[in-house]
Scaffold this motif. Structure first.
Motif, mmCIF file in Angstrom:
data_model
loop_
_atom_site.group_PDB
_atom_site.id
_atom_site.type_symbol
_atom_site.label_atom_id
_atom_site.label_comp_id
_atom_site.label_asym_id
_atom_site.label_seq_id
_atom_site.Cartn_x
_atom_site.Cartn_y
_atom_site.Cartn_z
ATOM 1 N N VAL B 177 -111.126 -11.913 -56.813
ATOM 2 C CA VAL B 177 -112.155 -10.991 -57.287
ATOM 3 C C VAL B 177 -113.086 -11.737 -58.228
ATOM 4 C CG1 VAL B 177 -112.592 -8.863 -58.544
ATOM 5 C CG2 VAL B 177 -110.631 -9.025 -57.017
ATOM 6 N N TRP B 180 -115.397 -14.209 -56.498
ATOM 7 C CA TRP B 180 -116.625 -13.609 -55.973
ATOM 8 C C TRP B 180 -117.755 -13.788 -56.981
ATOM 9 C CZ3 TRP B 180 -119.140 -9.264 -58.085
ATOM 10 C CH2 TRP B 180 -120.195 -8.781 -57.320
ATOM 11 N N MET B 183 -118.881 -17.353 -57.127
ATOM 12 C CA MET B 183 -119.734 -17.750 -56.009
ATOM 13 C C MET B 183 -121.142 -17.207 -56.179
ATOM 14 S SD MET B 183 -117.155 -17.355 -52.793
ATOM 15 C CE MET B 183 -118.074 -18.128 -51.500
ATOM 16 N N VAL B 184 -121.231 -15.937 -56.531
ATOM 17 C CA VAL B 184 -122.570 -15.354 -56.684
ATOM 18 C C VAL B 184 -123.300 -16.072 -57.806
ATOM 19 C CG1 VAL B 184 -123.839 -13.272 -57.226
ATOM 20 C CG2 VAL B 184 -121.841 -13.149 -55.754
ATOM 21 N N THR B 186 -122.959 -19.124 -58.599
ATOM 22 C CA THR B 186 -123.417 -20.395 -58.043
ATOM 23 C C THR B 186 -124.680 -20.204 -57.217
ATOM 24 O OG1 THR B 186 -121.083 -20.926 -57.857
ATOM 25 C CG2 THR B 186 -122.626 -22.421 -56.800
ATOM 26 N N PHE B 187 -124.684 -19.126 -56.434
ATOM 27 C CA PHE B 187 -125.859 -18.886 -55.600
ATOM 28 C C PHE B 187 -127.102 -18.687 -56.470
ATOM 29 C CE2 PHE B 187 -122.735 -16.607 -52.596
ATOM 30 C CZ PHE B 187 -122.235 -17.828 -52.193
ATOM 31 N N VAL B 188 -126.936 -17.883 -57.502
ATOM 32 C CA VAL B 188 -128.109 -17.626 -58.343
ATOM 33 C C VAL B 188 -128.570 -18.925 -58.982
ATOM 34 C CG1 VAL B 188 -129.040 -16.250 -60.216
ATOM 35 C CG2 VAL B 188 -127.225 -15.323 -58.800
ATOM 36 N N ALA B 209 -135.879 -17.710 -66.812
ATOM 37 C CA ALA B 209 -136.139 -16.325 -67.213
ATOM 38 C C ALA B 209 -134.848 -15.723 -67.761
ATOM 39 C CB ALA B 209 -136.600 -15.527 -66.015
ATOM 40 N N THR B 211 -133.507 -12.776 -67.571
ATOM 41 C CA THR B 211 -132.637 -12.010 -66.676
ATOM 42 C C THR B 211 -131.888 -12.907 -65.720
ATOM 43 O OG1 THR B 211 -134.718 -11.610 -65.577
ATOM 44 C CG2 THR B 211 -133.671 -9.745 -66.632
ATOM 45 N N THR B 212 -132.555 -13.960 -65.267
ATOM 46 C CA THR B 212 -131.869 -14.883 -64.370
ATOM 47 C C THR B 212 -130.675 -15.495 -65.074
ATOM 48 O OG1 THR B 212 -134.041 -15.407 -63.544
ATOM 49 C CG2 THR B 212 -132.225 -16.790 -62.807
ATOM 50 N N THR B 214 -129.103 -14.387 -67.560
ATOM 51 C CA THR B 214 -128.099 -13.355 -67.783
ATOM 52 C C THR B 214 -127.266 -13.148 -66.528
ATOM 53 O OG1 THR B 214 -129.751 -12.295 -69.147
ATOM 54 C CG2 THR B 214 -127.790 -11.021 -68.636
ATOM 55 N N LEU B 215 -127.974 -13.105 -65.399
ATOM 56 C CA LEU B 215 -127.267 -12.882 -64.140
ATOM 57 C C LEU B 215 -126.284 -14.007 -63.867
ATOM 58 C CD1 LEU B 215 -127.208 -10.924 -61.789
ATOM 59 C CD2 LEU B 215 -128.827 -12.381 -60.611
ATOM 60 N N PHE B 218 -123.396 -13.780 -66.320
ATOM 61 C CA PHE B 218 -122.568 -12.601 -66.082
ATOM 62 C C PHE B 218 -121.664 -12.815 -64.868
ATOM 63 C CE2 PHE B 218 -121.705 -8.316 -64.531
ATOM 64 C CZ PHE B 218 -121.305 -7.706 -65.705
ATOM 65 N N TRP B 277 -127.546 -9.255 -75.303
ATOM 66 C CA TRP B 277 -126.358 -8.396 -75.222
ATOM 67 C C TRP B 277 -125.211 -9.070 -74.518
ATOM 68 C CZ3 TRP B 277 -125.114 -7.730 -70.154
ATOM 69 C CH2 TRP B 277 -126.153 -7.797 -69.220
#
Lengths: 102, 663, 557, 553
Positions: B177, B180, B183-184, B186-188, B209, B211-212, B214-215, B218, B277
């Motif tokens: 889990v 996942w 991996m995401v 890494t993709f971002v 940026a 948000t990027t 942060t993504l 996260f 945050w």
């Protein structure tokens, strides 16, 4: 010949044709059914003759002879088949021929 | 000297391959020695490389072995990045691993799959090294998954017991889990930077940026939560204790579970670029995990479970450190924790070994007399984790708390409470195991009784109880022994002593008094310096904090003393069922997965059968049914056939005549 | 100019007033000096060989009563068919403007397709192609019949003679340039087949099928004939060229008689190809008739009927495509779908094959619907391939039917791969070919039909065709399952036949089967061998070239 | 462009290696059909001989393949049906190369791995025929020939399942045959319509020559979409993509071992290969237009296949559904329409062939010992058969997609490519990795772990011959996991060709790519519009990174 007379002949032959057709549909006796077919063929003959007259063309009437020969041949075959069947199954009518279905 | 870098993972890999192919023929104990030698060699190489790294500019060195795979713009190498952070990780990973290998030779003695165990251990060390040394996210992911797989193998090492097998599976899937998220993430990263190589994208993080960033963080944090057993993905770690104890020490305390922390520290420039945050979330999850796991540990009776929850709790501390910007503190605590927790796990293994596979603390007591070395080393570990100065844990934990206070008082207070709880439950464990009355003399009878009860009520068959019985091979080896617990062989005690030594003095790595003493801080400066929160504590502040921590630790120990030595308070008033059952988190998730989740899956499977397959078969059936109905048209009546011809003719004629224009 | 007028040209003065005074006194001369239409005898050779050959065989066989060597009639029939086919080849070379045909140099004054017998017989690539196909069908059926007749105690020349006569009727249809010739061809073809169907006197089913076929056939002939009459009324001629000329000159007012005639003729011919909803006779007749006769019916009759359809609709009524193409479109869909659907619920193999042949007729109708050169080439290819596929399939049914011609249920095929592996393999090839599996001629047949349809912008029809092919594939799979995959979930654990229960495969039938299989696979691997002739087999309506004697007399109009 | 594509190979190598690849096994089948029934033991040797020879040839071809050449190589042209310009046109490029080699490797292994219960002659004849058909389908460059080969594979497999299968084999075989045939029915119409409409031959004649058709490029937009749809149905059934997949579990469950191996290993790839060659390359515009649909199908397949697999009680069914999931990745990668995705997809095809093929071989070993695939009947096999369990574990982990083993590379590239192009699909699909672990580990625990019960206690471990069969596959699993570069660099030029052509043909299409760190500005915008929690969808007008999406709307 009045102008409408040929049309009357045509109508007559159409009616005869229809009678023959319907007869085939409603009758069960194989012999009568063959006669109905004959009636249809003769209705066509009448049509040919009428057209030949209308068109002033001899061939319409000549064709009738061909048709009559063919019709005769058909009757011969038909009767032969019926006779052959009647030997095995006397009194059988067309609706009894249901071995093959589905 | 740095160029020997490749040898560090190569040695365990070679050991793994050798043992994989010939392990059975080599047999016990040489397989163990080969495995140990490979890792020890790796550690020595690491030392050499470490020495070499001092001379490298910025203490950074990278090495590319070969292209792994590339397609389009995406390209990944098998390459290593050696910088202060990975160096620190390499050193303590190989060091502790070597000790635990050594220990395992004794611990696994007599097991029928002895060589296999070392095969897995070597593979694990290799994977762990790939994780920390990889110069890109994907290679880290390779190690990340590799350690996961090894963890799976080792937890279910004694797979004959279903509970062990289930625990291994649970660990793997729960980790997945998290994977996942990894991996995401890494993709971002790739989308944002066009590369996944640390040295290429980390310096550009500030241009990202918010948000990027942060993504990315996260998503990677989700991965870290899985691997490092944070709420809510911590449920696998206590179950993972089903594996042999050296595994618990190596994988589930010292090294693998800290991979999440490593990852977070690794990407610290991106954390710095992300939304404000996000650190709060990390810190919040960390402190919550720390607190929750501590409360659960209070009520555990299994010696390894206590340590397991304590590990979860300490990992929470490390995430707290990451969240509040104390990256070096996180690493500091990771290292000290590795020493004292490995020490205690191995100690508990020694106890279990000496107690003939008894894991229930309620049947122990006064073991210090029969197992002196184990007892002393364990006690050192206890003092370290409890935060008693001058043992290592005190310094690292205090470092984290200092950063927490800088960020928020709330975090600090919860951290303190957790520290108190830590001191309490660890003291509880020490008192129950090594002090008080010897309850083990009666434990054999009790065990008999327990076994009877066990058979009647299968419901109580929890993983803990199952794990308690552990391996039969071990029993055989000790068959005919007396009932008296005994001290463990030297292969087991030497690692204990070494680890206890470091557990005691590791605080020296990073003493907060002057900047000169903060070796670790300075060493990690090139990696984390930019993002690290800068603490500038005055002497008074420092003194107050240190004092508070000390007091808290002592209070915790005192309460435990009162409860478990003096019996002034009934222990049952503290060991609430809520805690014993882990706040019902695990059981809720299990119930959900087994209940609603499974129902959902079954529903989809049913959908597949009824709707998708049903549609296919339905078409076939409908065709057949239609044909059967149509078949009745072929009734066998000549007149009926003639009618069909007639009707067909009429229809055709009608169609044709509809085209006649009567104009 | 119709055959009727030309044949009776000399009687003209008797009927109509002479156009010129000069001939007024020449009546007696004309009566005795018959100046008939020029007849291109070589072109009629196939027809005459079949016809005369059949009659001669009948005549001479009466001298041999009871003393005929085994297989004589079959050999003679095959020889006649082969002679007919061979005699068609020079004509083919002439039509195709070849300089030589093998060693036989050809020099023709009139290259290309031509018309003869006073414009009533059209000789073109297509008619010759169909002629040869009919000859092949006769040969196949004769080979099958040889052992069958002996097995069923029906030995004698009658079966072969009827088949040859029937084939001559088929050739007549293929060459008909005149609706009356077409009609006579159809009747010659059919009447013989009625008898063939009812020939197995000891089987009640055979008689029943004969009567059913006869009654319905006569019924549909009446429709056809009525249609011809209507065309005659509408255009003043029964000659296809003149009809076409008439339409070219007089269109586009929609002529009620013409359209009515067109519809009726379509009904009559659709009956012959067993297109749904005029198909009802075919399952019953195929089921009941002697199996070799069915092989002829399914291949020969269908081929001849399609030749007729092509001549009348694609060639003559090409201007009226908007009228008849939708009807054929609908017939094609109905035939393919109903045929395939009904086939899969049968348990009698002959009925299965009957329904599948209905489905095949649908494919050919699809190609007909295209009304293009690709379409006719596709029909030619399909007809040729189908002849061998279906003859072979019914050949297997003939063999497996055993004495009494009654073992036709699916259960009788169970485990055939064990008792008769070669027979089972041959049947499998034929079935897969019918299913349209690649590397068989059957695939190419379907492929060309589809190509023709797509070329004519009838893509939906092509899609329906392929879907129906999938449905009917189930039928072939059922048969293959029965032969090969016993013990599966498909049926009870009935005891399987072993080598002991081997079915005897007579030599002649074996030869026929081998030929069918080889042709099916051969044309699948090297389709060019058949594609090129099929493309060369272009149908054409050619104006009757006035040769020396007869004076053209335009009548009617 | 046709001349460009084939230019370098005008003078082909002296030995016609590609026809040999097709005809050698077919000749083998013919020889097998002709050997006397009394010598059944010969059939196995002959079949293996021919299959091995073909496999060796395929590897020889791999060695002679020019790495940095985007053109078709070893091209062979021979007119077959002149009237419709149907040619025996064969060629191989980076896309088909490894599928051919996989065919060459997997078939001999399948022959080694399993023996039929009865009638070996027919069994081996059909298998070798199947091999020839598969080779033909991958090598054909003529649409018509491709269709023939695509279709001809049905018959051998039908016979293999129907005659040598287990349980409800006739049902399964019939379902397989009819379902697949229904799909190809649409394809045939599409191919015919394409040939008729494209009129790409000389002087506007009909041709089925793939290279000529893509060179002519004279299809209207709407037509192209319809034709693509027709082809897509056939390929989606063959792959099989959700929701056209239900023939697969039945076929797999009842098929004999070799049938399952080749079905999963090779035949399913005909679908994805078809999508790539006759979808992406043939209909660029329609591909771009349909991409969202196909991505969705792929993503659903990944999740759905995994979930349903987790609920299966039969090991073969489980692996069958896992194939649905894995092939979902292959589809998704193709329709990401960038280098990463498409290359990853080709990798995934090969990897799935290896891993799932190996899994089926192992299941065949299992079946030969226990005569069941029911999970509930099996228990604790790892204890009595450690080598078997160990090999199974490696193969299983490869199937799960563990980095370092082959399964990872393809999956990861697919996900990266998809993420760059259409991120939400990738995010969903990545969850497939969780489910993959779920069902495989679940099954592994039930079958291999625990204490063996009575029925399984005497489970014999793998024999030497069986271990040897697995060796090549295991080597490939590890090698391709660690060093897939030789493979990727051969795939790359051809994929590049496809993508470049797509960019040239479709006005608004640009390969979806990242911007890299040097131009972080646009990415800020792109991702700036992203909500982290994943609730809103992208509405950015970022220039490049979203171009792929922009085109599709």
């Amino acid at each position: 010949m009045s102008p409408n007379l040929p049309l009357a002949y045509l109508a007559l032959s159409a009616i005869l044709f229809a009678i023959g057709g319907v007869g085939l549909l409603v009758r069960r006796n194989p012999l009568v059914m063959i006669m109905c077919v004959e009636l249809m063929l003769n209705a066509v003959n009448l049509t040919f003759v009428t057209f030949g007259k209308m068109l002033d063309d001899i061939s319409g009437q000549v064709i009738v002879f061909f048709v009559m020969v063919v019709a005769a041949a058909e009757v011969v075959i038909g009767l032969a088949l019926i006779v052959a069947m009647a030997r095995r199954r006397p009194n059988a009518n067309a609706d009894d021929l249901r071995l093959l279905r589905g | 000297m740095v160029s020997l870098l490749w040898l560090i993972p190569a040695l365990p890999l070679a050991g793994f391959l050798l043992l994989l192919l010939l392990g059975k023929r080599i047999g016990e104990p040489y397989a163990g020695w080969i495995g140990t030698a490979a890792v020890a060699g790796s550690f020595l190489t690491a030392l050499v490389v470490f020495a070499g790294l001092w001379n490298e500019p910025e203490h950074t060195y990278s090495m590319k072995l070969f292209d792994w795979f590339s397609a389009g713009h995406f390209s990944v190498d098998i390459g290593f990045l050696l910088d202060p952070l990975s160096m620190a990780m390499i050193l303590f990973v190989t060091g502790i691993a070597a000790l635990i290998h050594l220990y395992s030779i004794g611990y696994m003695h007599g097991d029928s799959r002895f060589p296999r165990f070392f095969t897995y251990l070597n593979l694990f060390v290799f994977s762990m090294l790939m994780l920390v040394m990889g110069d890109n996210l994907v290679l880290t992911f390779l190690g990340w998954e590799g350690v996961g797989a090894c963890s799976y193998f080792l937890i279910s090492f004694w797979f004959e017991k279903d509970a062990n097998a289930s625990a291994g599976k649970k660990a793997f899937i729960t980790n997945r889990v998290g994977d996942w998220g990894f991996m995401v993430g890494t993709f971002v990263t790739f989308l944002a930077f066009g590369t996944v190589k640390y040295v290429e994208f980390l310096p550009k993080a500030s241009g990202l940026a918010q948000t990027t960033a942060t993504l990315i963080v996260f998503m990677l944090f989700i991965g870290a939560m899985g691997k490092s057993a944070q709420i809510p993905l911590f449920i696998w770690l206590p179950d993972a204790m089903a594996g042999p104890t050296p595994v618990s020490a190596l994988i589930h305390a010292a090294t693998m579970v800290t991979a999440g922390v490593y990852l977070m520290v690794r990407v610290n420039p991106i954390i710095a670029a992300s939304a404000s945050w996000l650190p709060w979330v990390i810190a919040g999850v960390g402190v919550a995990t720390a607190f929750l796991a501590a409360t659960i540990a209070i009520a555990q009776t299994d010696i390894k479970k206590v340590l397991a929850y304590s590990t979860v709790s300490q990992l929470g501390f490390m995430f707290l450190a990451v969240g509040v910007g104390g990256y070096s503190a996180a690493i500091f605590h990771m290292i000290t924790h590795a020493f004292f927790k490995a020490c205690m796990f191995l100690g508990s293994g020694s106890v279990i070994h000496g107690m003939h596979d008894e894991q229930d603390m309620r049947r122990m007591g006064a073991l210090r007399k029969v197992m002196p070395i184990t007892a002393i080393t364990f006690i050192i570990g206890w003092l370290a984790i409890a935060g008693v100065p001058p043992f290592s844990g005190f310094w690292s934990k205090d470092d984290i708390l200092a950063y927490a206070l800088h960020k928020s008082v709330v975090l600090y207070v919860i951290g303190l409470v957790t520290a108190l709880l830590t001191a309490f439950y660890m003291s509880r464990q020490v008192f129950m195991v090594f002090f008080g009355e010897a309850r083990w003399s009666e434990s054999q009878e009790a065990e008999l009784a327990n076994k009877l009860a066990h058979e009647t009520s299968h419901e109580s068959a929890e993983v803990a109880a199952d794990a308690a019985a552990t391996h039969d091979a071990h029993d055989d080896a000790h068959a005919g022994h007396g009932l008296v617990p005994h001290e463990s062989p030297r292969t087991m005690t030497i690692p204990l002593i070494v680890l206890a030594f470091f557990a005691a003095i590791a605080g020296l790595l990073n003493l907060p008094f002057t900047e000169h003493l903060e070796f670790l801080n300075r060493w990690l400066e090139p990696v984390v310096g930019a993002a690290q929160t800068q603490l500038h504590l005055s002497g008074v502040q420092l003194a107050v904090e240190l004092l508070t921590s000390t007091v808290v630790a002592l209070v915790g120990i005192s309460i435990a003393y009162a409860v478990y030595m003096k019996h002034k308070v009934d222990a049952r008033r503290i060991e609430l069922p809520l805690f014993a059952n882990g706040w019902y988190i695990d059981s809720s998730i299990t119930n959900f997965m087994g209940g609603l989740g499974r129902k959902g899956f079954e529903l989809i499977a049913l959908f597949d059968k009824v709707v998708i397959d049903g549609a296919v078969n339905g078409v076939a059936r409908a065709t057949r049914g239609g044909a059967l109905r149509l078949r009745t048209v072929q009734s066998g009546y000549v007149r009926w056939y003639a009618l069909m011809i007639g009707v067909g003719a009429v229809l055709i004629v009608a169609f044709v005549l509809s085209q006649v224009s009567f104009s | 100019m119709s055959i009727v007028t030309s044949l009776l040209a000399q009687t003209q003065p008797l009927v109509t007033s002479a156009p010129t005074g000069s001939s007024a006194g020449a009546g007696s001369e004309i009566l005795f000096h018959v100046a008939g239409p020029s007849v291109d005898w070589p072109a009629l050779a196939p027809l005459l060989i079949l016809l005369v050959g059949g009659l001669l065989m009948l005549t001479f066989s009466s001298f041999l009563r009871g003393r005929a060597p085994r297989g004589l009639f079959a050999v003679v029939t095959v020889a006649i068919a082969a002679a007919a086919a061979l005699s068609a080849l020079p004509v083919w070379a002439r039509v195709q403007n070849w300089d030589t045909l093998l060693w036989w140099g050809t020099n023709h004054s009139q290259p290309g397709a031509f018309t003869t017998v006073g414009g009533s017989v059209g000789v073109d690539g297509f008619s010759l192609f169909v002629t040869i196909v009919l000859c092949c069908a006769v040969a196949m059926a004769a080979l099958l019949a040889n052992s069958y007749l002996r097995r069923e105690d029906m030995e004698g020349p009658e079966f072969y003679v009827l088949m040859l006569l029937s084939a001559s009727g088929g050739v007549m249809m293929a060459m008909a340039n005149d609706l009356i010739v077409m009609f006579i061809g159809i009747e010659t073809l059919s009447i013989a087949v009625y008898v063939l169907a009812g020939m197995h006197l000891r089987r009640v089913q055979s008689q029943e099928s004969g009567i059913k076929y006869f009654v319905l056939g006569a019924f549909s002939s009446a429709f056809l004939l009525y249609g011809i009459a209507m065309i005659y009324g509408g255009t003043g001629s029964v000659n296809l060229i003149q009809i076409k000329n008439f339409m070219a000159a007089v269109v586009p007012t929609h002529n009620g008689f013409l359209l009515l005639g067109l519809a009726m003729i379509l009904v009559g011919l659709a009956f012959k190809v067993a297109a749904v909803p005029f198909h009802a006779w075919s399952p019953d007749v195929y089921d009941g008739a002697p199996t070799p006769a069915v092989a002829w019916m399914a291949s020969g009759v269908k081929a001849a009927a399609f030749a007729g359809l092509v001549r009348i609709f694609v060639l003559t009524f090409s201007n009226y495509g908007a009228t008849w193409r939708p009807i054929v479109y609908a017939l094609a869909i109905l035939s393919m779908v109903v045929g395939a659907a009904l086939a899969i619920v049968q348990s009698n193999v002959k009925r299965m094959l009957a329904y599948s042949s209905i489905s095949h007729a649908g494919f050919m109708l699809m190609a007909l619907q295209a009304s293009s050169t690709e379409g006719t080439a596709a029909i030619a290819f399909y007809v040729a391939v189908y002849t061998f596929m279906v003859a072979g399939s019914f050949g297997v049914a003939t063999i497996v039917g055993r004495r009494g011609d009654g073992h036709h249920s699916l259960a009788d095929y169970r485990g055939l791969s064990r008792s008769n592996p070669v027979l089972a393999a041959a049947f499998t090839v034929l079935l897969l070919a019918q299913a349209g599996v690649p590397f068989t001629a059957g695939f190419f047949a379907k492929f060309y039909a589809i190509t023709a349809a797509v070329n004519a912008h009838s893509t939906p029809l092509a899609i329906i065709a392929m879907v129906s092919a999938v449905v009917s594939a189930f039928l072939y799979l059922r048969l293959i399952v029965a032969m090969f995959m016993t013990g599966g979930d498909d049926g009870a654990d009935a005891p399987l036949p072993d080598a002991a229960s081997r079915i005897h495969v007579p030599a002649s039938a074996g030869i026929a089967l081998a030929i069918c299989v080889i042709v099916t696979i051969g044309f699948g691997l090297v389709p060019d061998l058949l594609v090129n002739p099929a493309r060369d087999a272009k149908p054409a309506l050619v104006q009757y070239q006035q040769s020396s004697s007869a004076t053209p007399t335009i009548t009617g109009g | 462009m046709s001349s460009v594509i084939l230019a370098n190979e005008a003078a082909a190598t002296s030995f016609p290696i590609l026809p040999a690849l097709i005809f050698l096994p077919m000749v083998g089948a013919a020889v097998l059909a002709l050997i006397p029934r009394s010598r059944p033991e010969l059939s196995r040797q002959i079949a293996i001989l021919f299959a091995l020879a073909t496999g060796v040839l395929s590897i020889v071809m791999l060695c002679q393949f020019k790495t940095n050449d985007e053109h078709f190589q070893f091209v062979v042209t021979q007119t077959w049906v002149s009237s419709l310009d149907i040619k025996f046109l064969l060629g191989v490029d980076g896309i088909s190369l490894f599928l051919v080699v996989l065919t060459g490797i997997l078939f001999p292994i399948a022959l080694f791995a399993a023996k039929p219960d009865n009638d070996p002659k027919g069994y081996y004849a059909w298998l070798t025929l199947l091999m020839g058909g598969c080779m033909g389908a991958f090598l054909s460059l003529d649409l018509f020939l491709f269709f023939l080969m695509f279709e001809i594979t049905l018959v051998p497999l039908y016979m293999l399942i129907g005659k040598w299968g287990h349980g409800r084999r006739v049902y399964a075989a019939t379902k397989f045959f009819l379902y697949t045939m229904l799909g190809s029915a649409f394809m045939l119409v599409s191919i015919v319509a394409l040939a008729v409409l494209a009129k790409a031959g000389d002087n506007g004649a009909i041709t089925f020559d793939f290279t000529k058709i893509i060179a002519s490029n004279n299809l209207a937009t709407g037509t192209g979409r319809w034709l693509f749809l027709g082809m897509a149905i056939a390929f989606a059934v063959k792959v099989p993509a959700f929701p056209f997949h239900t023939w697969l579990p039945d076929a797999h469950t009842e098929a004999p071992t070799a049938g399952s191996i080749d079905l999963a290993g090779i035949l399913l790839k005909l679908g994805t290969y078809g999508f790539l060659r006759y979808g992406l390359e043939l209909f660029p515009e329609a591909t771009v237009w349909f991409a969202p649909v196909m991505l969705t199908i792929g993503a659903i397949g990944i999740i759905y296949g995994g979930i349903v697999a987790a609920m299966q009680r039969n090991l073969k069914r489980l692996v069958a559904y896992s194939s649905v999931a894995h092939m979902g990745f292959a589809i998704m990668g193709l329709f990401a329409l960038n280098m990463e995705g498409v290359e990853g997809s080709v990798m995934q095809m090969v990897n799935h062939g290896i891993s799932t093929g190996a899994l089926f071989i192992l299941l065949g070993f299992l079946y030969s010992r226990r005569h069941t695939y029911e999970i509930s009947q099996l228990k604790g096999i790892a204890k009595v058969a450690p080598v078997f369990a160990g090999i199974f574990t490696i193969v299983m982990l490869s199937s799960i997609g563990l980095p370092g083993l082959n399964g990872f590379v393809g999956e990861f590239l697919v996900l990266v490519g998809t993420f760059v192009a259409h991120r939400w699909w990738a995010v969903v699909a990545a969850a497939g990795v969780i489910i993959a672990a779920l069902y495989l580990l679940w099954a592994y625990q039930r079958v291999f772990q625990g204490e063996p019960d009575e029925a399984n206690a005497s489970f014999p471990d793998l024999r030497i011959s069986e271990r040897l069969v697995m060796v090549p596959l295991l080597v490939l699993i590890v090698f391709l996991g660690i060093y897939p570069k030789p493979m990727l660099e051969r795939i790359q030029p051809s994929v590049k060709r496809v993508i470049t052509r797509m960019e040239a043909q479709v006005d608004t299409f640009h390969e979806p790519v990242t911007q890299g760190g040097s131009q972080l500005g646009p990415i800020k915008e792109v991702l700036g519009s992203h909500s982290t929690e994943g609730t809103t969808s992208e509405t950015s007008n970022g220039e490049h990174a979203l171009a792929g999406l922009g085109v599709i709307r």
